[in-house]
Design an enzyme around this catalytic site. Sequence first.
Site, mmCIF file in Angstrom:
data_model
loop_
_atom_site.group_PDB
_atom_site.id
_atom_site.type_symbol
_atom_site.label_atom_id
_atom_site.label_comp_id
_atom_site.label_asym_id
_atom_site.label_seq_id
_atom_site.Cartn_x
_atom_site.Cartn_y
_atom_site.Cartn_z
ATOM 1 N N CYS A 83 -0.418 4.330 2.634
ATOM 2 C CA CYS A 83 -0.421 3.883 3.503
ATOM 3 C C CYS A 83 1.494 3.940 3.704
ATOM 4 O O CYS A 83 1.431 4.954 4.994
ATOM 5 C CB CYS A 83 -0.464 2.510 4.095
ATOM 6 S SG CYS A 83 -2.006 1.697 3.527
ATOM 7 N N ASP A 84 2.220 3.858 3.574
ATOM 8 C CA ASP A 84 4.231 3.485 3.759
ATOM 9 C C ASP A 84 4.864 4.187 2.376
ATOM 10 O O ASP A 84 5.659 4.625 2.657
ATOM 11 C CB ASP A 84 3.514 1.563 3.316
ATOM 12 C CG ASP A 84 3.261 1.294 4.552
ATOM 13 O OD1 ASP A 84 2.717 2.097 5.671
ATOM 14 O OD2 ASP A 84 2.534 0.079 4.405
ATOM 15 N N CYS A 90 0.200 -0.725 0.012
ATOM 16 C CA CYS A 90 0.159 0.104 0.274
ATOM 17 C C CYS A 90 0.806 1.340 0.360
ATOM 18 O O CYS A 90 1.463 1.682 1.635
ATOM 19 C CB CYS A 90 -0.955 0.092 1.407
ATOM 20 S SG CYS A 90 -1.900 1.193 1.579
#
Length: 310
Positions: free
Chosen positions: A138-139, A135
Amino acid sequence: MTDGIRDLIIIGSGPAGYTAGLYSARAMLKPLMFAGYMSGGQLMLTSDVENFPGYPSGVTGPEMMMHLREQAERFGLEVEDKNVESVDFSGRPFKVVVEGETFLSHSIVICTGAEAIWLGVEGEDAQKGRGISTCATCDGAFFKDEEVLVIGGGDSAMEEATFLTRFASKVTILHRRDTWRASKVMLDRARTHEKIEIRPFRQVVEWLSDDSGLTGAVLEDPRDGSREEISSTGAFIAIGHKPITAFLEGQVETDEEGYILHKEHSMTSVAGVFAAGDVVDTRYRQAITAAGMGCQAAMDAERWLEDNQH
Ligand code: NAP
């Protein structure tokens, strides 16, 4: 609801679930949704959505999910951000077990969607969350000014790579062949980006790491089996998804990969149990198609309840 038995329980959120919630709430079915601990589904991990009609300037995935939820709640959808542990569809009313508590319902709509697939090669488990992710939304921000890899040749890989250019100094897309599932527009966007390099015929066969985390990967050319190493502190796997159906323990018919099969319109192999969205969709997997299926499932559930005098 009569005698503690609901008319409709919706399992899972995302565009299919919220749309099923909107339609069934407006049909006065007083639906209850178990949205999962991570409500909103995959759109919560998506940056910009440019292809959902009605948003001329685009919208972020989480924002859109918030809108869908608010709209359904306005008409009375009850949402619990909890995971369903198991179900029992062997008799009616159907049973849905959540945190040890059993809920009863005359009908069910399953909209649990799909989750990212990992490569499953050596060194992967140890580096999940320590450099390897599925992701970028997200990261990605953890990799400011670093060089990162993206694995895959579909729209997800192109989207992840393009998004990562906001942070990374260079993004290398590794794909196992030289034909692409990605749409032309997204492939071209990646191809023409100055920070993105695309390397076809490169399959990751092993992740390399030291005490600080990921250091790179061993790549193999599938044409001749030749190998090389590439250095990188971050890698994003974008090779597709699998349906989230394990909690059903085989109680509705699925295909070999676990996608729920429709038997009659949106109804599954169990009469009164319906399914919508990525959990049934092996072909389109779009927010808009999932939303459309959520609408169909809610309408089918409503008619089925009427025909079966609930
Ligand atoms: P996808 O289209 O199925 O592409 C998966 C890619 O991963 C393929 O290139 C595949 O290679 C590769 N792959 C699969 N298993 C692999 C393995 N073990 N090792 C190496 N490579 C592997 O999946 P997706 O990109 O997640 O897209 C799914 C759907 O969502 C599509 O319909 C797409 O249009 C949609 N989507 C849309 C958007 C958007 O419009 N904004 C964004 C993301 C996704 P092969 O081609 O060799 O099989």
